[in-house]
Scaffold this motif. Sequence first.
Motif, PDB file in Angstrom:
ATOM      1  N   SER A 441       0.849  -1.186   0.000  1.00 39.95           N
ATOM      2  CA  SER A 441       0.000   0.000   0.000  1.00 39.95           C
ATOM      3  C   SER A 441       0.884   1.235   0.000  1.00 39.95           C
ATOM      4  O   SER A 441       1.973   1.231   0.576  1.00 39.95           O
ATOM      5  N   ALA A 442       0.417   2.320  -0.644  1.00 39.81           N
ATOM      6  CA  ALA A 442       1.234   3.541  -0.698  1.00 39.81           C
ATOM      7  C   ALA A 442       0.394   4.726  -1.143  1.00 39.81           C
ATOM      8  O   ALA A 442      -0.693   4.571  -1.724  1.00 39.81           O
ATOM      9  N   ILE A 443       0.905   5.895  -0.835  1.00 43.06           N
ATOM     10  CA  ILE A 443       0.353   7.157  -1.344  1.00 43.06           C
ATOM     11  C   ILE A 443       1.447   7.816  -2.160  1.00 43.06           C
ATOM     12  O   ILE A 443       2.478   8.226  -1.627  1.00 43.06           O
ATOM     13  N   GLU A 444       1.259   7.892  -3.473  1.00 38.09           N
ATOM     14  CA  GLU A 444       2.234   8.503  -4.372  1.00 38.09           C
ATOM     15  C   GLU A 444       1.678   9.857  -4.815  1.00 38.09           C
ATOM     16  O   GLU A 444       0.676   9.925  -5.530  1.00 38.09           O
ATOM     17  N   ASP A 445       2.310  10.922  -4.358  1.00 42.32           N
ATOM     18  CA  ASP A 445       1.794  12.271  -4.612  1.00 42.32           C
ATOM     19  C   ASP A 445       2.674  13.003  -5.614  1.00 42.32           C
ATOM     20  O   ASP A 445       3.879  13.141  -5.401  1.00 42.32           O
ATOM     21  N   ASP A 446       2.070  13.453  -6.719  1.00 43.65           N
ATOM     22  CA  ASP A 446       2.778  14.236  -7.731  1.00 43.65           C
ATOM     23  C   ASP A 446       4.075  13.537  -8.142  1.00 43.65           C
ATOM     24  O   ASP A 446       5.159  14.108  -8.115  1.00 43.65           O
ATOM     25  N   THR A 447       3.950  12.293  -8.520  1.00 45.49           N
ATOM     26  CA  THR A 447       5.094  11.441  -8.851  1.00 45.49           C
ATOM     27  C   THR A 447       4.979  10.938 -10.275  1.00 45.49           C
ATOM     28  O   THR A 447       3.876  10.687 -10.766  1.00 45.49           O
ATOM     29  N   THR A 448       6.114  10.813 -10.968  1.00 48.66           N
ATOM     30  CA  THR A 448       6.051  10.292 -12.330  1.00 48.66           C
ATOM     31  C   THR A 448       5.578   8.839 -12.302  1.00 48.66           C
ATOM     32  O   THR A 448       5.813   8.107 -11.346  1.00 48.66           O
ATOM     33  N   LEU A 449       4.909   8.436 -13.363  1.00 46.25           N
ATOM     34  CA  LEU A 449       4.434   7.058 -13.450  1.00 46.25           C
ATOM     35  C   LEU A 449       5.604   6.086 -13.425  1.00 46.25           C
ATOM     36  O   LEU A 449       5.508   4.983 -12.874  1.00 46.25           O
ATOM     37  N   PHE A 450       6.714   6.485 -14.039  1.00 45.60           N
ATOM     38  CA  PHE A 450       7.927   5.670 -13.985  1.00 45.60           C
ATOM     39  C   PHE A 450       8.310   5.377 -12.540  1.00 45.60           C
ATOM     40  O   PHE A 450       8.585   4.224 -12.163  1.00 45.60           O
ATOM     41  N   ASP A 451       8.332   6.425 -11.696  1.00 44.27           N
ATOM     42  CA  ASP A 451       8.758   6.261 -10.306  1.00 44.27           C
ATOM     43  C   ASP A 451       7.746   5.465  -9.490  1.00 44.27           C
ATOM     44  O   ASP A 451       8.123   4.686  -8.598  1.00 44.27           O
ATOM     45  N   ILE A 452       6.447   5.655  -9.763  1.00 41.17           N
ATOM     46  CA  ILE A 452       5.421   4.891  -9.044  1.00 41.17           C
ATOM     47  C   ILE A 452       5.627   3.398  -9.281  1.00 41.17           C
ATOM     48  O   ILE A 452       5.622   2.584  -8.354  1.00 41.17           O
ATOM     49  N   ILE A 453       5.829   3.048 -10.550  1.00 37.65           N
ATOM     50  CA  ILE A 453       6.014   1.637 -10.895  1.00 37.65           C
ATOM     51  C   ILE A 453       7.330   1.103 -10.346  1.00 37.65           C
ATOM     52  O   ILE A 453       7.390   0.005  -9.792  1.00 37.65           O
ATOM     53  N   GLN A 454       8.409   1.890 -10.478  1.00 35.14           N
ATOM     54  CA  GLN A 454       9.712   1.410 -10.015  1.00 35.14           C
ATOM     55  C   GLN A 454       9.739   1.240  -8.501  1.00 35.14           C
ATOM     56  O   GLN A 454      10.355   0.309  -7.984  1.00 35.14           O
ATOM     57  N   ASP A 455       9.049   2.142  -7.763  1.00 39.41           N
ATOM     58  CA  ASP A 455       8.961   1.984  -6.309  1.00 39.41           C
ATOM     59  C   ASP A 455       8.299   0.653  -5.957  1.00 39.41           C
ATOM     60  O   ASP A 455       8.739  -0.060  -5.047  1.00 39.41           O
ATOM     61  N   ALA A 456       7.237   0.320  -6.692  1.00 40.44           N
ATOM     62  CA  ALA A 456       6.531  -0.939  -6.445  1.00 40.44           C
ATOM     63  C   ALA A 456       7.423  -2.137  -6.760  1.00 40.44           C
ATOM     64  O   ALA A 456       7.443  -3.129  -6.026  1.00 40.44           O
ATOM     65  N   LEU A 457       8.180  -2.037  -7.850  1.00 38.51           N
ATOM     66  CA  LEU A 457       9.076  -3.137  -8.225  1.00 38.51           C
ATOM     67  C   LEU A 457      10.231  -3.271  -7.231  1.00 38.51           C
ATOM     68  O   LEU A 457      10.668  -4.388  -6.923  1.00 38.51           O
ATOM     69  N   ASP A 458      10.733  -2.146  -6.715  1.00 36.23           N
ATOM     70  CA  ASP A 458      11.809  -2.201  -5.724  1.00 36.23           C
ATOM     71  C   ASP A 458      11.324  -2.848  -4.420  1.00 36.23           C
ATOM     72  O   ASP A 458      12.035  -3.646  -3.803  1.00 36.23           O
ATOM     73  N   ASN A 459      10.094  -2.499  -3.990  1.00 34.84           N
ATOM     74  CA  ASN A 459       9.543  -3.110  -2.782  1.00 34.84           C
ATOM     75  C   ASN A 459       9.317  -4.607  -2.987  1.00 34.84           C
ATOM     76  O   ASN A 459       9.525  -5.414  -2.078  1.00 34.84           O
ATOM     77  N   THR A 460       8.891  -4.956  -4.187  1.00 33.77           N
ATOM     78  CA  THR A 460       8.704  -6.372  -4.510  1.00 33.77           C
ATOM     79  C   THR A 460      10.030  -7.110  -4.439  1.00 33.77           C
ATOM     80  O   THR A 460      10.117  -8.233  -3.936  1.00 33.77           O
ATOM     81  N   LEU A 461      11.071  -6.483  -4.938  1.00 36.90           N
ATOM     82  CA  LEU A 461      12.408  -7.073  -4.885  1.00 36.90           C
ATOM     83  C   LEU A 461      12.833  -7.352  -3.452  1.00 36.90           C
ATOM     84  O   LEU A 461      13.301  -8.445  -3.123  1.00 36.90           O
ATOM     85  N   ILE A 462      12.637  -6.370  -2.572  1.00 33.66           N
ATOM     86  CA  ILE A 462      13.078  -6.514  -1.187  1.00 33.66           C
ATOM     87  C   ILE A 462      12.353  -7.669  -0.504  1.00 33.66           C
ATOM     88  O   ILE A 462      12.942  -8.445   0.246  1.00 33.66           O
ATOM     89  N   MET A 463      11.063  -7.833  -0.801  1.00 34.11           N
ATOM     90  CA  MET A 463      10.263  -8.828  -0.107  1.00 34.11           C
ATOM     91  C   MET A 463      10.270 -10.205  -0.765  1.00 34.11           C
ATOM     92  O   MET A 463       9.983 -11.199  -0.116  1.00 34.11           O
ATOM     93  N   THR A 464      10.552 -10.270  -2.050  1.00 35.59           N
ATOM     94  CA  THR A 464      10.497 -11.571  -2.735  1.00 35.59           C
ATOM     95  C   THR A 464      11.838 -12.015  -3.303  1.00 35.59           C
ATOM     96  O   THR A 464      12.011 -13.193  -3.616  1.00 35.59           O
TER      97      THR A 464
END
Length: 632
Positions: A441-464
Amino acid sequence: MALKAQYTAYHDTIRSADGSYPNENTCAAPPEIPFGTKIKVSGTGTYVDGRVYTVTDRGRLVKKTGDRYIFDLWMPSESQCRSFGRRNGWAAVTGSSQKAKKGKNSKKTSKKTRDSGCDIVSVAAKEIGYRETGNNRTKYGEWYGANGAAWCHMFASWCAAKAGIPVSVIPKTASTTEGMEWFKSRGRFKYKGKYTPKRGDLVYFKTGRSHVGIVEKVTGSTLHTIEGNSSDKVARRTYPLSEKTITGYGVPEYTRINASGSSTGGTGSTDGSRKQSSKEELKYLKKVLERHSGTAIGKSIDAEVKETSKLPEGKAVVQISNGNIKFTLPVLDGMKLAWERKGTPGKLTFEAPYEKGFKAVEGNTVLLKVDGVKLFKGYIFSRKMSGDGIMSYTAYDQLRYLKNKETLVYKKKTATEIIKIIAGKFRLECGELADTGYRMSAIEDDTTLFDIIQDALDNTLIMTGRVYVLYDSLGKLCLSDVSGMKVNSCVVDMETGEGFTYGTTIDDGVYNQVKLVYENKKKGKYDLYITEHTINIDRWGVLQYLEKIDTPDLGKLKSQALLMLYNKKQKNLSVSGVIGNCKVRAGSLVPVLLDLKDMKVSNYMMVEKVTHIFKNRRHVMDMVLSGGGFDA
């Protein structure tokens, strides 16, 4: 000692009450049940029956109610918890490091238990990299008494013995034929195509070869194994489930292991024992984050790699669609197609003489074919004319639209679902998107779509521990696990490339102090999670990474993970003039065989950036590579 039990399920990533981290072999129990007690589940009518859990946690609602004890079993996702619900059953106390209490009558159990986190796959994974000393001479052969013989099945039998699995479940043999027949005679052999293998199964390759491996996992249609005597060593391998040399699978009956052992030897999750302690947690994170940087992706090159035998013709054709009008542009020499792994759209630049009848303007669709193969689809974003009548064009693929900014609030979504949400909002087409599994879960405010997706992929990396690459494939967004992006037909060596350079820097993307900030509105303050590396601070000064986080659950974990990721000098290997290959894109894994004077590279490396160049009817590539032990 058997107790009446009621089972519930929970999912959390913070430390348990005993100070350890929860996993699929731990549970919460009432205070009457001491930490360290082993509980064997039965009577629930679900897959947890027969599994052994260790008590590591407590809970407000985890208590004794009447004559029933409530046990809260840890599960890897909220959806699994909801599906499990609340179940009545029995709890057999199979062992404890303390006295297990039942009302006033307290008895000490004397039955010894094996570590429930220890299974055949865990044992095999620790052996990866072990290599024979020559002529099939190994410690596995010495253990079996046939040192010098082919040792693939001796390795599997050795791992089973080390995991405490009796020969009544996995045979002790040096023969793949004997091993396969052993499973067949007990009705425990499943033929390829009629069964989906599970962790801990043995895969038999008896069609056109004679070999055996241990099944680590299956992702999609890909089989992951750990094998002995694979190119004279213990190594991980991957195959399509349809691999023609696979005959079938030996399916060990792990439930036959009695209560004094673990009943999860074949079906336990890969995550089962990852975070038994903070030390193991950090060890696991290091392994995960090396994958992110490309290090763990660098596998030793094996026999499946083939040398490039046919040079590409390099015939490139650019087709333009201007409304209903389609035509081919007479493109000049020097066209370039560039792909990068993160935060950048695919970019095609080319020149052509201006002709009134062939007008290409902004928004027109561009399709690039190379030697008859469709390689790129994008849209013209800019053009300019020089005094000699030559038009220069720049086209981007669909990822260009991910530069848009957006405010997005999401709850318990996977990275895959986030990509689909963004694609729907911005009218982008999706192709094949891998299921990343991990929800956040997250709140992405005034963020590029690239960064929104990459943040999600980075969190996925850390956990999986899995690295995913987002890219555009001929007008469709695609997401792939890099482990399935090997291009064995592109061998990078001194003969296929024209030159190389490599260097190091701490100027960009290097941090030796990580500070994560969580706004704790309930307490009216900011919670800080800081991890630093004092030695490198003394060497380089303070290089700080600062980020606001939306949940405190991962604060400490994420700060440690980010420090491991960024607290090292950045190294890049650039190779120029490599023979062109249309299968190579950013995120691909290519075999590299190079002598860099002070080090040798003989591994798969990840393509961080590739530029396909078309000049003088030649197709060559310039690449920036990482991983394979080079940037460890």
